[in-house]
Design a protein around this motif. Structure first.
Motif, PDB file in Angstrom:
ATOM      1  N   CYS A 173       0.912  11.249 -10.568  1.00  0.00           N
ATOM      2  CA  CYS A 173      -0.145  12.243 -10.664  1.00  0.00           C
ATOM      3  C   CYS A 173       0.370  13.643 -10.339  1.00  0.00           C
ATOM      4  CB  CYS A 173      -1.295  11.883  -9.725  1.00  0.00           C
ATOM      5  SG  CYS A 173      -2.142  10.374 -10.209  1.00  0.00           S
ATOM      6  N   GLU A 174       1.682  13.750 -10.100  1.00  0.00           N
ATOM      7  CA  GLU A 174       2.273  15.039  -9.734  1.00  0.00           C
ATOM      8  C   GLU A 174       2.155  16.045 -10.872  1.00  0.00           C
ATOM      9  OE1 GLU A 174       6.754  15.921  -9.104  1.00  0.00           O
ATOM     10  OE2 GLU A 174       5.983  15.098  -7.239  1.00  0.00           O
TER      11      GLU A 174
ATOM     12  N   ARG B  26       1.202   6.633  -7.004  1.00  0.00           N
ATOM     13  CA  ARG B  26       0.104   7.554  -7.329  1.00  0.00           C
ATOM     14  C   ARG B  26       0.572   9.001  -7.193  1.00  0.00           C
ATOM     15  NH1 ARG B  26      -5.058   6.555  -7.840  1.00  0.00           N
ATOM     16  NH2 ARG B  26      -4.984   4.610  -6.663  1.00  0.00           N
ATOM     17  N   GLU B  27       1.295   9.302  -6.117  1.00  0.00           N
ATOM     18  CA  GLU B  27       1.786  10.665  -5.893  1.00  0.00           C
ATOM     19  C   GLU B  27       2.741  11.102  -7.009  1.00  0.00           C
ATOM     20  OE1 GLU B  27       4.635  12.965  -2.730  1.00  0.00           O
ATOM     21  OE2 GLU B  27       3.318  11.402  -1.955  1.00  0.00           O
TER      22      GLU B  27
ATOM     23  N   PRO C  70       0.805  -1.229   0.000  1.00  0.00           N
ATOM     24  CA  PRO C  70       0.000   0.000   0.000  1.00  0.00           C
ATOM     25  C   PRO C  70       0.840   1.281   0.000  1.00  0.00           C
ATOM     26  CG  PRO C  70      -0.819  -1.537   1.639  1.00  0.00           C
ATOM     27  CD  PRO C  70       0.468  -2.104   1.118  1.00  0.00           C
ATOM     28  N   ALA C  71       1.961   1.276   0.703  1.00  0.00           N
ATOM     29  CA  ALA C  71       2.824   2.467   0.731  1.00  0.00           C
ATOM     30  C   ALA C  71       3.418   2.735  -0.646  1.00  0.00           C
ATOM     31  CB  ALA C  71       3.927   2.298   1.767  1.00  0.00           C
ATOM     32  N   ASP C  72       3.815   1.684  -1.340  1.00  0.00           N
ATOM     33  CA  ASP C  72       4.357   1.847  -2.692  1.00  0.00           C
ATOM     34  C   ASP C  72       3.277   2.327  -3.662  1.00  0.00           C
ATOM     35  OD1 ASP C  72       6.879   1.120  -1.864  1.00  0.00           O
ATOM     36  OD2 ASP C  72       6.734  -0.941  -2.614  1.00  0.00           O
ATOM     37  N   ARG C  73       2.052   1.818  -3.497  1.00  0.00           N
ATOM     38  CA  ARG C  73       0.952   2.283  -4.343  1.00  0.00           C
ATOM     39  C   ARG C  73       0.713   3.774  -4.141  1.00  0.00           C
ATOM     40  NH1 ARG C  73      -1.596  -2.738  -2.793  1.00  0.00           N
ATOM     41  NH2 ARG C  73      -2.923  -1.614  -1.327  1.00  0.00           N
ATOM     42  N   ALA C  74       0.756   4.213  -2.886  1.00  0.00           N
ATOM     43  CA  ALA C  74       0.553   5.639  -2.591  1.00  0.00           C
ATOM     44  C   ALA C  74       1.676   6.479  -3.207  1.00  0.00           C
ATOM     45  CB  ALA C  74       0.477   5.861  -1.087  1.00  0.00           C
ATOM     46  N   LEU C  75       2.902   6.001  -3.105  1.00  0.00           N
ATOM     47  CA  LEU C  75       4.040   6.722  -3.677  1.00  0.00           C
ATOM     48  C   LEU C  75       3.934   6.798  -5.191  1.00  0.00           C
ATOM     49  CD1 LEU C  75       6.780   8.103  -3.273  1.00  0.00           C
ATOM     50  CD2 LEU C  75       7.833   5.836  -3.379  1.00  0.00           C
TER      51      LEU C  75
END
Length: 64
Positions: A26-27, A22-23, A15-20
């Motif tokens: 999508c930046e 996405r960030e 989940p942490a890698d997915r959030a990274l």
């Protein structure tokens, strides 16, 4: 020239890698790419086949 947005399927179980991801992806504003996530190979295959829980999933332009 108008750029077409892409559907991107990302297979990642953390989940942490997915959030990274996405960030970072999508930046850049205005890219308009749509990110989709699968947690493992079985989930990715369900996504590609539009099987539950991915009914109606779009065909990805890129799989990572």
């Amino acid at each position: 020239m108008k750029r077409r947005s892409a559907n991107i399927l990302i297979v990642e179980d953390n989940p942490a890698d997915r959030a990274l991801i996405r960030e970072v992806m999508c930046e850049e504003e205005g890219l308009g790419n749509e990110l989709h996530f699968a947690v493992d190979g079985m989930d990715a295959m369900a996504f590609l086949r539009a099987e539950p829980p991915h009914e109606g999933a779009p065909r990805p332009d890129l799989v990572l």
